[in-house]
Design a protein around this motif. Structure first.
Motif, PDB file in Angstrom:
ATOM      1  N   PHE A   1       0.818  -1.161   0.046  1.00  0.00           N
ATOM      2  CA  PHE A   1      -0.027  -0.038   0.008  1.00  0.00           C
ATOM      3  C   PHE A   1       0.751   1.240  -0.151  1.00  0.00           C
ATOM      4  O   PHE A   1       0.384   2.524  -0.302  1.00  0.00           O
ATOM      5  CB  PHE A   1      -0.959  -0.010   1.231  1.00  0.00           C
ATOM      6  CG  PHE A   1      -0.396   0.111   2.501  1.00  0.00           C
ATOM      7  CD1 PHE A   1       0.024   1.370   2.937  1.00  0.00           C
ATOM      8  CD2 PHE A   1      -0.035  -1.044   3.337  1.00  0.00           C
ATOM      9  CE1 PHE A   1       0.678   1.337   4.330  1.00  0.00           C
ATOM     10  CE2 PHE A   1       0.372  -1.119   4.440  1.00  0.00           C
ATOM     11  CZ  PHE A   1       1.040   0.162   5.063  1.00  0.00           C
ATOM     12  N   LEU A   2       2.294   1.088   0.320  1.00  0.00           N
ATOM     13  CA  LEU A   2       3.182   2.320   0.303  1.00  0.00           C
ATOM     14  C   LEU A   2       3.776   2.594  -1.134  1.00  0.00           C
ATOM     15  O   LEU A   2       4.127   3.683  -1.507  1.00  0.00           O
ATOM     16  CB  LEU A   2       4.157   2.066   1.230  1.00  0.00           C
ATOM     17  CG  LEU A   2       3.964   2.579   2.614  1.00  0.00           C
ATOM     18  CD1 LEU A   2       5.314   2.497   3.473  1.00  0.00           C
ATOM     19  CD2 LEU A   2       3.419   3.971   2.938  1.00  0.00           C
ATOM     20  N   THR A   3       3.594   1.540  -1.986  1.00  0.00           N
ATOM     21  CA  THR A   3       4.515   1.497  -3.269  1.00  0.00           C
ATOM     22  C   THR A   3       4.294   2.799  -3.810  1.00  0.00           C
ATOM     23  O   THR A   3       5.006   3.508  -4.450  1.00  0.00           O
ATOM     24  CB  THR A   3       4.027   0.381  -3.889  1.00  0.00           C
ATOM     25  OG1 THR A   3       4.699  -0.711  -3.238  1.00  0.00           O
ATOM     26  CG2 THR A   3       5.018   0.364  -5.184  1.00  0.00           C
ATOM     27  N   ASP A   4       2.945   2.881  -4.381  1.00  0.00           N
ATOM     28  CA  ASP A   4       2.425   4.123  -5.066  1.00  0.00           C
ATOM     29  C   ASP A   4       2.757   5.541  -4.542  1.00  0.00           C
ATOM     30  O   ASP A   4       3.106   6.353  -5.143  1.00  0.00           O
ATOM     31  CB  ASP A   4       1.235   4.042  -5.748  1.00  0.00           C
ATOM     32  CG  ASP A   4       0.840   2.743  -6.630  1.00  0.00           C
ATOM     33  OD1 ASP A   4       1.648   2.361  -7.111  1.00  0.00           O
ATOM     34  OD2 ASP A   4      -0.375   2.483  -6.695  1.00  0.00           O
ATOM     35  N   LEU A   5       2.659   5.625  -3.138  1.00  0.00           N
ATOM     36  CA  LEU A   5       2.950   6.993  -2.468  1.00  0.00           C
ATOM     37  C   LEU A   5       4.163   7.145  -2.509  1.00  0.00           C
ATOM     38  O   LEU A   5       4.709   8.454  -2.220  1.00  0.00           O
ATOM     39  CB  LEU A   5       2.543   6.674  -1.223  1.00  0.00           C
ATOM     40  CG  LEU A   5       1.005   6.576  -0.851  1.00  0.00           C
ATOM     41  CD1 LEU A   5       0.711   6.260   0.717  1.00  0.00           C
ATOM     42  CD2 LEU A   5       0.119   7.902  -1.396  1.00  0.00           C
TER      43      LEU A   5
ATOM     44  N   LEU B   1       5.219   8.486   6.697  1.00  0.00           N
ATOM     45  CA  LEU B   1       5.641   8.608   5.533  1.00  0.00           C
ATOM     46  C   LEU B   1       5.632   9.975   5.215  1.00  0.00           C
ATOM     47  O   LEU B   1       6.444  10.630   4.528  1.00  0.00           O
ATOM     48  CB  LEU B   1       5.100   7.938   4.542  1.00  0.00           C
ATOM     49  CG  LEU B   1       5.564   7.859   3.004  1.00  0.00           C
ATOM     50  CD1 LEU B   1       7.151   7.339   2.853  1.00  0.00           C
ATOM     51  CD2 LEU B   1       4.874   7.251   2.011  1.00  0.00           C
ATOM     52  N   PHE B   2       4.286  10.768   5.589  1.00  0.00           N
ATOM     53  CA  PHE B   2       3.965  12.101   5.016  1.00  0.00           C
ATOM     54  C   PHE B   2       4.491  13.050   6.200  1.00  0.00           C
ATOM     55  O   PHE B   2       4.307  14.367   6.166  1.00  0.00           O
ATOM     56  CB  PHE B   2       2.477  12.168   4.840  1.00  0.00           C
ATOM     57  CG  PHE B   2       2.110  11.597   3.617  1.00  0.00           C
ATOM     58  CD1 PHE B   2       3.247  11.323   2.571  1.00  0.00           C
ATOM     59  CD2 PHE B   2       0.868  11.405   3.307  1.00  0.00           C
ATOM     60  CE1 PHE B   2       2.496  10.988   1.299  1.00  0.00           C
ATOM     61  CE2 PHE B   2       0.260  10.779   2.125  1.00  0.00           C
ATOM     62  CZ  PHE B   2       1.320  10.467   1.180  1.00  0.00           C
TER      63      PHE B   2
ATOM     64  N   ILE C   1       9.290   1.543  10.315  1.00  0.00           N
ATOM     65  CA  ILE C   1       9.474   1.281  11.768  1.00  0.00           C
ATOM     66  C   ILE C   1       7.972   1.574  12.299  1.00  0.00           C
ATOM     67  O   ILE C   1       7.769   0.396  13.166  1.00  0.00           O
ATOM     68  CB  ILE C   1      10.170   2.538  12.404  1.00  0.00           C
ATOM     69  CG1 ILE C   1      11.677   2.371  12.224  1.00  0.00           C
ATOM     70  CG2 ILE C   1      10.106   2.407  14.061  1.00  0.00           C
ATOM     71  CD1 ILE C   1      12.630   3.574  12.572  1.00  0.00           C
ATOM     72  N   ILE C   2       7.084   2.383  11.748  1.00  0.00           N
ATOM     73  CA  ILE C   2       5.735   2.200  12.285  1.00  0.00           C
ATOM     74  C   ILE C   2       5.082   1.028  11.666  1.00  0.00           C
ATOM     75  O   ILE C   2       4.315   0.329  12.825  1.00  0.00           O
ATOM     76  CB  ILE C   2       5.085   3.538  11.854  1.00  0.00           C
ATOM     77  CG1 ILE C   2       5.590   4.470  12.427  1.00  0.00           C
ATOM     78  CG2 ILE C   2       3.613   3.372  12.097  1.00  0.00           C
ATOM     79  CD1 ILE C   2       5.075   6.035  12.003  1.00  0.00           C
TER      80      ILE C   2
ATOM     81  N   SER D   1      11.961   9.727   6.171  1.00  0.00           N
ATOM     82  CA  SER D   1      10.584   9.501   6.339  1.00  0.00           C
ATOM     83  C   SER D   1      10.217   7.909   5.723  1.00  0.00           C
ATOM     84  O   SER D   1       9.305   7.424   6.358  1.00  0.00           O
ATOM     85  CB  SER D   1       9.857  10.275   5.018  1.00  0.00           C
ATOM     86  OG  SER D   1      10.094  11.604   5.459  1.00  0.00           O
ATOM     87  N   LEU D   2      10.721   7.458   4.859  1.00  0.00           N
ATOM     88  CA  LEU D   2      10.481   5.908   4.562  1.00  0.00           C
ATOM     89  C   LEU D   2      10.876   5.111   5.679  1.00  0.00           C
ATOM     90  O   LEU D   2      10.220   4.405   5.991  1.00  0.00           O
ATOM     91  CB  LEU D   2      11.362   5.509   3.258  1.00  0.00           C
ATOM     92  CG  LEU D   2      11.569   4.065   2.919  1.00  0.00           C
ATOM     93  CD1 LEU D   2      10.004   3.619   2.572  1.00  0.00           C
ATOM     94  CD2 LEU D   2      12.403   4.077   1.710  1.00  0.00           C
TER      95      LEU D   2
END
Length: 334
Positions: free
Chosen positions: A18-22, A81-82, A66-67, A60-61
């Motif tokens: 779910f992170l890939t596109d972001l 990430l944001f 970690i989260i 950020s990544l």
């Protein structure tokens, strides 16, 4: 991607789908050219000049990973990430410019607007059944961020990365700190990253204090304030606009170096390599400042034992020594 930052490889967490596109949205990609060291890495001070690149993007990544490692929660992972997506060039230098010396949070105010105004981000959030408000304020999630001096994913990431980047600890030591962390209830009944072992907590925290002394060093504070003067002058002379602070750093630096009105100032900044202290203002010095100091440190919770400073007299003394260090003098750079 994981090869570009040594600490990322220690986090033992594959990037969730779910992170890939972001990871490729332009507001986040810009952070690849915004450094974590607030511009001081461009000077010629020996300690900072030797540092390897460490960008807000990989910070950020890493925070997101970690989260995710500790929560497996999409919303909290994306907020991590944001969390720095609104960071301008030279980061906390702009907080200094905004007179926010102590909290250094003034530049966070645009986070929500940047997320909301990105069509690409909004489309991805919609697919994940998330809204802007879910991922725009990391202060809402204690594993992502909490009140200093408690440990959080943000504080953990830049500490692990800096104790390695500064040469204070090996990657193996950094990995041992990370491996010792579970999530547990702290003394207030809230979730917090904590250490299982007292000795590990003490070792990590002493390294973090070494980083804290770098953050308040004369070179660091003085360089940030010198860069404030350069940026203010550039804005006043219309060499750059305030909005240009949200370019990539190499783009902003090009504007400063290519214009005759600011070229010498920025060249002088790049050549800064000596510092001296004075109890009074020295008017003949180009850069001479008395700077308010944010003293940050970490006081982690140790599982079933308590807050480190309450169970380790040695650490309590070290923290007290750090907090009582005198920084009320003029810093003069050349």
């Amino acid at each position: 991607m994981r090869e570009n930052h040594p600490v990322t490889k220690l986090l033992k967490e594959e990037i969730p789908s779910f992170l890939t596109d972001l990871l490729t949205v332009p507001p986040l990609e810009r952070l690849k050219d915004v450094g974590m060291n607030c511009g001081v890495e461009y000077t010629s001070f020996p300690f900072f000049k030797k540092l390897k690149p460490y960008s807000r993007y990989y910070h950020s990544l890493n925070v997101a990973l970690i989260i995710y490692h500790f929560t497996h929660d999409e919303k909290q992972t994306i907020v991590g990430l944001f969390h720095d997506i609104a960071t301008p060039c030279f980061a906390h230098v702009v907080d200094f410019m905004n007179k926010d010396y102590l909290k250094q949070e003034s530049t966070e105010k645009d986070t929500e607007e940047i997320i909301r105004s990105s069509e690409q981000i909004q489309n991805i959030l919609t697919k994940l059944a998330l809204k802007t408000k879910d991922v725009s304020n990391y202060h809402l999630y204690p594993i992502a961020d909490n009140d200093s001096p408690r440990l959080s994913s943000d504080r953990l990431e830049y500490t692990l990365s800096n104790i390695y980047n500064y040469g204070f600890a090996t990657l193996a030591q950094v990995g041992s700190f990370y491996d010792d962390l579970p999530v547990a209830k702290n003394e207030f009944g809230n979730d917090e990253l904590c250490f299982r072992n007292l000795d590990t907590a003490l070792s990590f925290s002493l390294f973090s204090l070494k980083c804290s002394r770098v953050y308040i060093s004369d070179e660091d504070r003085g360089s940030m304030q010198a860069l404030v003067l350069i940026l203010r002058k550039a804005i006043d002379l219309k060499v750059i606009s305030y909005q240009d602070l949200y370019l990539k750093e190499k783009e902003l630096i090009s504007k400063l170096r290519e214009n005759d009105l600011t070229k010498k100032d920025f060249t002088d900044y790049l050549n800064l390599k000596t510092v001296k202290r004075s109890r009074s203002y020295l008017p003949l010095e180009k850069y001479c400042f008395n700077i308010k100091t944010k003293k940050r440190y970490i006081d982690p919770y140790v599982f079933k034992k308590g807050r480190l400073s309450s169970i380790s007299l040695d650490y309590k003394k070290e923290v007290s020594s750090f907090l009582n260090e005198d920084t009320d003098y003029y810093v003069c750079l050349s």
